[in-house]
Design an enzyme around this catalytic site. Sequence first.
Site, PDB file in Angstrom:
ATOM      1  N   GLU A  41      11.959 -42.861 -36.336  1.00 36.00           N
ATOM      2  CA  GLU A  41      12.965 -43.217 -37.473  1.00 36.00           C
ATOM      3  C   GLU A  41      14.430 -44.509 -36.171  1.00 36.00           C
ATOM      4  O   GLU A  41      13.946 -45.417 -36.962  1.00 36.00           O
ATOM      5  CB  GLU A  41      14.111 -42.338 -37.683  1.00 36.00           C
ATOM      6  CG  GLU A  41      13.699 -41.786 -39.288  1.00 36.00           C
ATOM      7  CD  GLU A  41      13.941 -43.348 -40.093  1.00 36.00           C
ATOM      8  OE1 GLU A  41      14.740 -43.911 -40.497  1.00 36.00           O
ATOM      9  OE2 GLU A  41      13.052 -42.848 -41.239  1.00 36.00           O
ATOM     10  N   HIS A  43      12.476 -46.473 -34.242  1.00 40.25           N
ATOM     11  CA  HIS A  43      11.833 -47.591 -33.969  1.00 40.25           C
ATOM     12  C   HIS A  43      11.699 -48.225 -35.766  1.00 40.25           C
ATOM     13  O   HIS A  43      11.587 -49.560 -35.480  1.00 40.25           O
ATOM     14  CB  HIS A  43      10.532 -46.921 -33.621  1.00 40.25           C
ATOM     15  CG  HIS A  43       9.863 -46.659 -32.416  1.00 40.25           C
ATOM     16  ND1 HIS A  43       9.363 -44.713 -32.426  1.00 40.25           N
ATOM     17  CD2 HIS A  43       9.789 -46.797 -31.324  1.00 40.25           C
ATOM     18  CE1 HIS A  43       8.980 -45.193 -31.811  1.00 40.25           C
ATOM     19  NE2 HIS A  43       9.065 -46.403 -30.616  1.00 40.25           N
ATOM     20  N   GLN A  67       3.364 -49.775 -17.506  1.00 38.62           N
ATOM     21  CA  GLN A  67       4.873 -49.200 -16.485  1.00 38.62           C
ATOM     22  C   GLN A  67       4.437 -47.946 -16.976  1.00 38.62           C
ATOM     23  O   GLN A  67       6.050 -47.505 -16.749  1.00 38.62           O
ATOM     24  CB  GLN A  67       5.383 -49.410 -18.208  1.00 38.62           C
ATOM     25  CG  GLN A  67       5.154 -48.743 -19.923  1.00 38.62           C
ATOM     26  CD  GLN A  67       5.855 -49.648 -20.687  1.00 38.62           C
ATOM     27  OE1 GLN A  67       5.730 -50.699 -21.613  1.00 38.62           O
ATOM     28  NE2 GLN A  67       6.722 -48.522 -20.869  1.00 38.62           N
ATOM     29  N   ASP A 156      16.760 -47.562 -24.351  1.00 37.83           N
ATOM     30  CA  ASP A 156      16.514 -47.884 -23.362  1.00 37.83           C
ATOM     31  C   ASP A 156      17.430 -49.408 -22.717  1.00 37.83           C
ATOM     32  O   ASP A 156      17.442 -50.771 -22.932  1.00 37.83           O
ATOM     33  CB  ASP A 156      15.100 -48.270 -23.123  1.00 37.83           C
ATOM     34  CG  ASP A 156      14.042 -46.928 -24.258  1.00 37.83           C
ATOM     35  OD1 ASP A 156      13.896 -46.458 -23.024  1.00 37.83           O
ATOM     36  OD2 ASP A 156      14.257 -47.537 -25.058  1.00 37.83           O
ATOM     37  N   MET A 190      16.243 -40.000 -31.040  1.00 35.20           N
ATOM     38  CA  MET A 190      15.081 -40.034 -31.327  1.00 35.20           C
ATOM     39  C   MET A 190      14.083 -40.559 -30.107  1.00 35.20           C
ATOM     40  O   MET A 190      14.475 -41.562 -29.100  1.00 35.20           O
ATOM     41  CB  MET A 190      15.023 -40.261 -32.459  1.00 35.20           C
ATOM     42  CG  MET A 190      15.678 -39.819 -33.786  1.00 35.20           C
ATOM     43  SD  MET A 190      14.759 -40.479 -35.158  1.00 35.20           S
ATOM     44  CE  MET A 190      15.428 -39.031 -36.408  1.00 35.20           C
ATOM     45  N   ARG A 193       8.889 -38.783 -26.465  1.00 36.41           N
ATOM     46  CA  ARG A 193       8.560 -37.354 -25.980  1.00 36.41           C
ATOM     47  C   ARG A 193       8.741 -36.714 -26.395  1.00 36.41           C
ATOM     48  O   ARG A 193       9.401 -35.390 -25.545  1.00 36.41           O
ATOM     49  CB  ARG A 193       9.321 -38.162 -24.792  1.00 36.41           C
ATOM     50  CG  ARG A 193       8.248 -39.297 -23.803  1.00 36.41           C
ATOM     51  CD  ARG A 193       9.163 -39.493 -22.323  1.00 36.41           C
ATOM     52  NE  ARG A 193       8.298 -40.315 -21.692  1.00 36.41           N
ATOM     53  CZ  ARG A 193       8.006 -41.684 -21.463  1.00 36.41           C
ATOM     54  NH1 ARG A 193       8.878 -42.157 -22.243  1.00 36.41           N
ATOM     55  NH2 ARG A 193       6.780 -42.090 -21.525  1.00 36.41           N
TER      56      ARG A 193
END
Length: 291
Positions: A41, A43, A67, A156, A190, A193
């Site tokens: 959700e 994304h 990365q 992030d 969310m 991972r």
Amino acid sequence: MTGPAKPVVVDTVQAVRFQVAQARCLGRRIGCVPTMGALHEGHLSLIRAARQRCDYVVVTIFVNPTQFVAGEDLENYPRTRDADLAACASVGTDLVFAPSTAEMYDPDSLTTVRVHRITEPLCGRHRPGHFEGVTTVVTKLFNIVQPDAAYFGQKDAQQAVVLRKMTRDLNFPIEIVVCPTVREPDGLAMSSRNAYLSPEQRRQALSLHRALDGVRRAVAEGRRDAAGLLAEARQTIKSAGPCSIDYLEIVHPETLQPLTEVDQTALVAVAVRIDQARLIDNLLVDPSGPA
Ligand code: AMP
């Protein structure tokens, strides 16, 4: 009733350029949502935001090897292509770009993009080279898709700060939109991972948000001392179960430098390893905000 049309799915740079050029010829505003797949959700909220403000939405799905730091979860990172394509279709995506590593990286490539200073603290300290991988792949995606706007998550936080700075420094004509963190009903941010967590670890992981929210509430009640606030937050996380805290810091939301007093809007950011899972979360706290 029919849902939104299925997206066109391509895996080459040339095909992206062709599709996007057609959309641009029709005067469409192009939005891009870069992801590593295993869509949830969080994304989808970015895709919906892009859908609202753009006429043509491109989702990229690429588990970017550069990365990941040596020893991290590149091999095990969840790959759920069919479910991802269905999820993209469900929220109205026009184009999915899901390239191979060979399509994205010429083995002879000699060029990377590096943002200095703000990539050093927090995740940068614990994942050396990570942000160079992110800024290089996002630069490539920007040059491939050439969007008018690109959508990233506050989840992030450091990545968002770094990408905003890169976009400004390198004069990309792209609007960077940062969308709020989407959480499970119990507060867990969310993340792809989260799939690594056992039910017990899943309960333990709630301590990240509990700790951050504790700081937010204490600041709203008038506390200002970063060291004391962090000691309490650390205790909340440590007492929830075995884990290793990579960092737990209160920093300036743009410079990412530590603050000793919370006398302005501050970013409280945390990264914790619970067994195989490295989880991050953050909150912006405002000393004049509601309790
Ligand atoms: P990833 O697939 O983890 O590389 O994430 C792709 C994009 O989705 C990044 O901009 C993330 O910040 C964003 N994202 C990941 N999780 C969330 C979330 N829980 N809420 C909002 N955005 C998220």
